[in-house]
Design a protein around this motif. Sequence first.
Motif, short mmCIF file in Angstrom:
data_model
loop_
_atom_site.label_atom_id
_atom_site.label_comp_id
_atom_site.label_asym_id
_atom_site.label_seq_id
_atom_site.Cartn_x
_atom_site.Cartn_y
_atom_site.Cartn_z
N ASN A 55 -1.17 -2.65 -5.49
CA ASN A 55 -1.17 -1.20 -5.44
C ASN A 55 0.06 -0.67 -4.72
N ILE A 57 1.90 2.60 -3.06
CA ILE A 57 1.64 3.93 -2.53
C ILE A 57 2.94 4.45 -1.96
N TRP A 62 1.51 -2.43 -0.93
CA TRP A 62 0.76 -2.79 0.29
C TRP A 62 0.49 -4.30 0.33
N TYR A 63 0.55 -4.93 -0.80
CA TYR A 63 0.47 -6.39 -0.89
C TYR A 63 1.73 -6.99 -0.24
N GLN A 66 1.67 -6.73 3.52
CA GLN A 66 0.76 -7.69 4.17
C GLN A 66 1.50 -8.96 4.63
N PHE A 67 2.63 -9.27 3.99
CA PHE A 67 3.32 -10.53 4.27
C PHE A 67 4.77 -10.37 4.75
N LEU A 323 -15.51 -6.21 3.25
CA LEU A 323 -14.27 -5.95 3.98
C LEU A 323 -14.33 -4.63 4.76
N ARG A 324 -15.07 -3.66 4.24
CA ARG A 324 -15.18 -2.39 4.98
C ARG A 324 -15.89 -2.63 6.30
N PHE A 327 -13.60 -4.60 8.87
CA PHE A 327 -12.55 -3.87 9.58
C PHE A 327 -13.10 -2.71 10.42
N PRO A 349 -1.87 0.03 6.66
CA PRO A 349 -2.68 -0.92 7.44
C PRO A 349 -2.44 -2.35 6.96
N TYR B 214 -3.90 -10.59 0.34
CA TYR B 214 -3.82 -9.44 -0.54
C TYR B 214 -5.17 -8.82 -0.82
N LEU B 215 -6.27 -9.55 -0.57
CA LEU B 215 -7.59 -8.93 -0.72
C LEU B 215 -7.74 -7.80 0.30
N ALA B 216 -7.26 -8.04 1.52
CA ALA B 216 -7.26 -6.96 2.52
C ALA B 216 -6.31 -5.85 2.10
N ALA B 217 -5.13 -6.22 1.62
CA ALA B 217 -4.14 -5.21 1.23
C ALA B 217 -4.70 -4.30 0.13
N GLU B 218 -5.36 -4.89 -0.86
CA GLU B 218 -5.88 -4.09 -1.96
C GLU B 218 -7.04 -3.21 -1.49
N PHE B 219 -7.84 -3.74 -0.58
CA PHE B 219 -8.91 -2.90 -0.02
C PHE B 219 -8.32 -1.73 0.77
N PHE B 220 -7.32 -2.01 1.62
CA PHE B 220 -6.71 -0.92 2.39
C PHE B 220 -6.11 0.14 1.45
N ALA B 221 -5.48 -0.32 0.38
CA ALA B 221 -4.77 0.61 -0.51
C ALA B 221 -5.72 1.45 -1.35
N THR B 222 -6.86 0.87 -1.74
CA THR B 222 -7.74 1.55 -2.70
C THR B 222 -9.05 2.04 -2.09
N ASP B 223 -9.40 1.49 -0.90
CA ASP B 223 -10.71 1.72 -0.30
C ASP B 223 -11.85 1.20 -1.19
N ARG B 224 -11.52 0.38 -2.18
CA ARG B 224 -12.55 -0.25 -3.02
C ARG B 224 -12.74 -1.70 -2.57
#
Lengths: 398, 398
Positions: A55, A57, A62-63, A66-67, A323-324, A327, A349, B214-224
């Motif tokens: 994604n 933004i 944001w991926y 992360q790294f 994950l929600r 965090f 984040p 990236y699972l965290a990154a995608e969650f942060f970016a989309t809130d999904r």
Amino acid sequence: MTDSQPYGSLAGIRVIDLTRVISGPFCTQILGDHGADVIKVESPGKGDVVRGQGNMINGESWYFAQFNRNKRSLTLNLRSDEGREILHRLLAEADVLVENFRPGVLARMGLDDDTLRERYPQLVVGRINGFGSTGPYRDRPAYDFIAQAMSGFMGVNGPADGEPMRAAPPISDMVASQNLAFGICAALVRRERTGQGDIVETALTNGLIAMLGYLAAEFFATDRLPARTGNDHPMLYPYGLFKASDGEVAIAPSNDTMVERFLGALDRLDLLDDARFADNARRMANRDALREILNGIIETRRVDDWIEHLNRAGVPCGRVHDLRETFADPQVRAHEMRLELEQASGKIPVTGFPVKLREAPATLCHPVPRLGEHTRQLLGELGLAERELDDLAARGVI
Amino acid sequence: MTDSQPYGSLAGIRVIDLTRVISGPFCTQILGDHGADVIKVESPGKGDVVRGQGNMINGESWYFAQFNRNKRSLTLNLRSDEGREILHRLLAEADVLVENFRPGVLARMGLDDDTLRERYPQLVVGRINGFGSTGPYRDRPAYDFIAQAMSGFMGVNGPADGEPMRAAPPISDMVASQNLAFGICAALVRRERTGQGDIVETALTNGLIAMLGYLAAEFFATDRLPARTGNDHPMLYPYGLFKASDGEVAIAPSNDTMVERFLGALDRLDLLDDARFADNARRMANRDALREILNGIIETRRVDDWIEHLNRAGVPCGRVHDLRETFADPQVRAHEMRLELEQASGKIPVTGFPVKLREAPATLCHPVPRLGEHTRQLLGELGLAERELDDLAARGVI
């Protein structure tokens, strides 16, 4: 948090980072988090492919974030003679070189291991490959999914009646990153004492094999393959996921004392008088019957109630967090395992630092660099004049 | 391989190891593999509980062997004043102390952090806890299963239609071990330059959170929340496990070029002309239909045939190895990822070194120590006379 002076344990260590995608960048980010000066070398105009993935933004992946925090970005065309010459000038002043090219690619750039050792005896060279740089599979392409399969890791995971199951995060990449970060630091400890660098390698497959732990030990001892058992412990019951009224709760009593505490907390110590459940061997043999009884009790209350109640009784337990929930968790927040990078494009984040040092803690020193953001700053420090830099840029070298 | 001089990167570093079970011992074993002199301090008469766990052959636990090579064993009763006094004498000459007690236990022995920093300013103290030594859950008992659940790691793993799924190896312990080994080495790099030690901590939960990538990154970016997808890639198809005539094969083409190579190798490039499969988005939407077609082809040949054929075409692929296949694999053997410890009781196989260094490689210097095997040797070096040692032994201090 931007461009403050690093004071982590690796302050003063300069890392030339030729890596891309996940395994290499995660390793160099760990080094940067702990104070190393990481210079991410990327192809002019393109850069790390992950810059365009996941994604986006406000134009930022944001991926990628992360790294790639705590690094500076320098563009350099390593397929040009001039680009490679600049790389040599960087290496002469560097402490560490990290790469995750396919085996042989660096050598074809003139940077084979013997040349590196001879020209830069102080340099620690770190390298990650799928299968390693030697052996019959050295030239095969490898990705995390293949490494999970071939290491034996996938085969031990999954439900008893189902297929082998990967872990969703690219665990072989990330374990290899950690292994390499450790190996580089170990080599730096020796270098501080001897002045000599080293060449440090790790492979996606080997990292996971070293994590097989007691599953490997039991296989070696018995020559029997471990059965897949899903979330059940192969040798203990009760242990695993239980269904509360509003979700699942993980409960892990690891010995008879804790089983007593658990059953006591359920007000069902009488179950230990039942011949079917009197000791662990019998509980394993009658696991389904006991599971039904326990779920019948657990389902009467909410997850949070059980967690409070069981923790008070000293029984290891916890919610299966999404994950929600992870965090938002007060412990996770207390440990700052969700950080915010202050980018020009806004806040991003990312996950936090898992290694906490009291005197020289990890810090956020640099946000995620734009492609080539530090090229002129860094090459200026090497003594290249503005006009030279303009010329190199015009010809696509930087 | 027995008692040869270590020449790994950490040669000359002495580690006092108060840890037991998995996470601590795996960390100190990593340090020992790379040349550190690891002194495992155990309770007289009992020792690490893992000495009696898992399959025992000729009186030795192969589970214990998996985590305790390259160490020497010293027995010491830390609940006695004399035992603690000997520990202080050891610490005065040590570089590293590692512990994985519950928070506060070491402080109750008089070794709180301030005392350690003051008395042993050169010392690097390493520590692993379930939740860390600070924060609201610091006193909760934690085990791997709970850490997998609460970190969010379990929740992203598992089949699309099933429950969250743990990884079978105690991955949170082993990731924490790696994190701590890295952190200790990073602190040692700084100590070489400043003379100052540090206190390094990691937690089972935090290590896994940092692996969410990236699972965290995608969650942060989309809130999904990421969906569980089993062995399927959440964003790419074809990718995953396929059924050959004699087993499953992992195939992981990670971009359009590789998908073309894969379908070309199946002689079914025509599938890309089918409107259902023309690009990745449409292949994801029609995954089940494409899976059926591909399995219909793959099931006509054996796993080994496909692996040879697809590797020749440059498509990442591999067999889903069970542990027997893993340790028999020629690549795994070439990298010596199965080693043999030469114990007095016979040979014990263990997993090998995942980090390979060219100049200062990891080596087997010590087999697995018997409980207290090196007590007299080590305390003799501290200057204790035979008669004192006899007396301490008679009173259960050593």
